[in-house]
Structure formats: C-alpha cells, structure tokens
Design an enzyme around this catalytic site. Structure first.
Site, PDB file in Angstrom:
ATOM      1  N   GLY A 181      -1.577  -1.088  -8.566  1.00  0.00           N
ATOM      2  CA  GLY A 181      -2.833  -1.632  -8.074  1.00  0.00           C
ATOM      3  C   GLY A 181      -2.816  -2.882  -7.226  1.00  0.00           C
ATOM      4  O   GLY A 181      -3.892  -3.317  -6.795  1.00  0.00           O
ATOM      5  N   GLY A 183      -1.644  -3.390  -4.145  1.00  0.00           N
ATOM      6  CA  GLY A 183      -1.608  -3.180  -2.704  1.00  0.00           C
ATOM      7  C   GLY A 183      -2.941  -3.439  -2.022  1.00  0.00           C
ATOM      8  O   GLY A 183      -4.016  -3.269  -2.605  1.00  0.00           O
ATOM      9  N   CYS A 186      -5.034  -0.292  -1.907  1.00  0.00           N
ATOM     10  CA  CYS A 186      -5.061   0.444  -3.173  1.00  0.00           C
ATOM     11  C   CYS A 186      -6.318   0.062  -3.944  1.00  0.00           C
ATOM     12  O   CYS A 186      -6.642  -1.122  -4.061  1.00  0.00           O
ATOM     13  CB  CYS A 186      -3.828   0.116  -4.006  1.00  0.00           C
ATOM     14  SG  CYS A 186      -3.761   0.974  -5.592  1.00  0.00           S
TER      15      CYS A 186
END
Length: 345
Positions: A181, A183, A186
């Site tokens: 998570g 990114g 993301c």
C-alpha cells in the site's frame, strides 16, 4: 481482535541524524554492492536500485539506461515472448544480468516464465509478483518455481511482516519484496484498510531475512532521493521505485498535453486502466486498487537517475558511510513532525 500499540513509521515520520564523517566529497562514496543469495547460491554486483515491474516503468527502454549504470529493472510481465526475444538478441551480458523476468502465479504464468528463461541462459533474476504475498497458493508457487529453476535468483512478494518473510525464504525465495500500500498509485490501504508503514515494515522484514541469510527489497513509498536513503538506512538491501521512474522518454504510458504542458500517464497495475488494458475490465468479485494519474513529462531517465544516485551519495557523506553497505550501520532515525520548509513549493 488484537491491537499493537507501538507506533509504526513511514518515510515522512523520520529523518536520518547526521554523524561525523571523514569523507571529503560525494565522489568518494561507492554505491555498488555485492550480494550472495541463499537459495540460488550465486552472486550479483551492482547498484541495488530497481525500476518497478509496472508497464509505465519497467520497460526494455528503461532497462537499457539503468543497466548501463549497474541498476536493475524488473521488466513488466506484459511483453510477449517474441518481444523478449528481440530484446535479448541485442542485449549485452551486463544488461541481461540486470533485468528481472516478472511473473504472476497462474499455470499460464509458470509456462510463460519457462519460455522466456529458455530464450537466454544469461537471465538470472525471476520476480514472482502478487499484491498479497500471504496466500498459501503463493508460497506453493514459489516452491514450484524454485524446483523448476534451481539456479535462478528468485524475488518474491509482497509482504510486510517478519514471519512471512521467513516463510518465503524457506520456500525457496532469495529476496523478499516488502510493501503493501505505500505506492503513489496504489489504493490498497483505502480500499481494504490493510497495510504497514514502510520504514517499520522494512526494519522488521530485513531483520527476519538477514537472520536467514536472505535479502529484502523496499518496494514503494519513495517520493524523493531522501526516501531511497531512508529505505537503505532501515535495512533494505534493494530499493524498488515506481513513480520516481515514471514520466520519462524511456517510460511506458501515453504522452498527453494539457494546458500547453506535457504529461505521461502513470497507473497502478491493479488499477481500472491496467485491468481494462490486459484483462478486459475489472472482475465482478473485486475492486480496482490503483489509480491513474498524469505525471509531468520529465525527459531523459538519465537526468533523474543522476539526481537519485547523487542524493544517496550525499546521505552517505552526512553519516560517514564510504560505502552503501555501511549506511544502515551508520543510520540513526529521529522521529519528526516536519520534513521540509514548503513556503515556495
């Protein structure tokens, strides 16, 4: 239900405390590392920064630029075998040594991986990549790949905890990809509520991996060269970059113009854009866990690469690390509530 009360930290929560240094210049810092891998029983030497296996980042064109500087590229898994063949026909030994063949975990993925590896014995890295590395199926697939390709270096992920890092190493992986998570494109954390702040995840997983002579990649969350240094300082052996490598001539993604400015599309591989492109849409049983953004066009990747490497070298001079290998030993993190003065941002 269980609650862990100690605070977990991300890149924005810490800075690196400076220490006395005998280094006179950034030019005295070596960023090259040599690693020997526990299950493949082979070594690799280079600069341990990796372009992520996203089709807007991990391209053959990017690999040619990064490979010349000794960096790695995890090639995205949507190139055909014929495209791989054309790339490999003109690739040097050094370039082949610095690319990873990415794969999912279906039977078709397994067969495609075997086809690509059979094209050239100089390919040494396999990247088994899923969003959720906690499934039993994923562990079994890593075991299957290890049995089929005993001499290849296997990267597997993603996970964020020590016990799963250990399980994947024992299953046959050499390098564990850490990050759920963080990114920039993301949305897993907002769609699922699942995640782990990246600095704490890297600290925990690297401690577990190094105890078994394994290695870890910090995957995601870096927004500037300072974050790359923090990831290395936290114990990462490699750092994988997505957004920081996007938007360049060598990147994938459509070039668009808006209000007289140029942008390139950048999207997560679990986004609606990616699933429409490769799977015909988002399946009924799931949600998109990525977003699509316009990244300002940045020109040649070489310019950004110089900025990243220069920043990490500078970090090393601030803490007295003549080699990248020494950075984690010279790192003391301090908790902070601010990173920079943004008056003119």
């Amino acid at each position: 239900m269980h609650v862990e009360n100690d605070i977990k930290l991300g890149f924005k929560d810490v800075m690196i405390r400076p220490k006395r240094s005998t280094l006179k210049s950034r030019s005295q810092v070596s960023l090259e590392r040599t690693y020997h891998f526990r299950n493949a029983d082979r070594s690799w030497t280079g600069v341990p920064i990796i372009a992520a296996n996203m089709d807007t980042v991990g391209t053959f064109e990017a690999a040619q630029v990064l490979g010349q500087a000794g960096l790695l590229t995890a090639i995205h898994k949507h190139y055909s075998t014929d495209e791989w063949q054309r790339f490999l026909s003109a690739a040097s030994d050094a370039l082949c040594n610095n690319v990873m063949v990415s794969t999912g975990t279906s039977d078709n993925d397994f067969n495609r991986l075997a086809e690509i590896l059979a094209l050239d014995e100089r390919l040494v890295f396999i990247c088994v990549d899923v969003a959720n590395g906690y499934s039993e199926h994923f562990v079994h697939f890593v075991q299957r790949v290890r049995k089929a390709h005993p001499k290849h270096i296997i990267v597997a992920g993603n996970v964020v905890t020590g016990e799963m890092t250990e399980e994947l190493l024992l299953a046959g992986a050499d390098v564990i990809k850490v990050g759920i998570g963080p990114g920039s494109v993301c949305t897993t954390r907002v769609k699922t509520g699942v995640g782990y702040p990246q600095v704490s995840a890297v600290i925990e997983c690297s401690d577990a991996a190094h105890g078994l002579n394994g290695h870890v990649i910090s995957d995601g969350g870096c927004t500037c060269p300072g974050d790359v240094s923090k990831a290395f300082g936290a114990g990462a052996d490699f750092v994988m970059l997505g957004g920081m490598m996007a938007g360049h001539d060598e990147s994938g993604g459509e070039l668009v113009e808006q209000d007289g400015k140029k942008y390139k599309l950048f999207y997560g591989m679990s986004s609606d854009t990616a699933m429409q492109k490769y799977q015909g849409g988002v399946a009924e049983y799931r949600a998109s866990e990525g977003k699509t953004v316009k990244v300002p066009y940045r020109g040649a990747l070489q310019t950004t690469l110089q900025d990243i490497l220069g920043g990490v070298r500078s970090t090393c001079t601030y803490v007295g690390a003549a080699k990248l290998k020494e950075l984690s030993k010279r790192t003391t993190f301090i908790r902070v509530q601010e990173q920079e003065n943004r008056t003119y941002s």
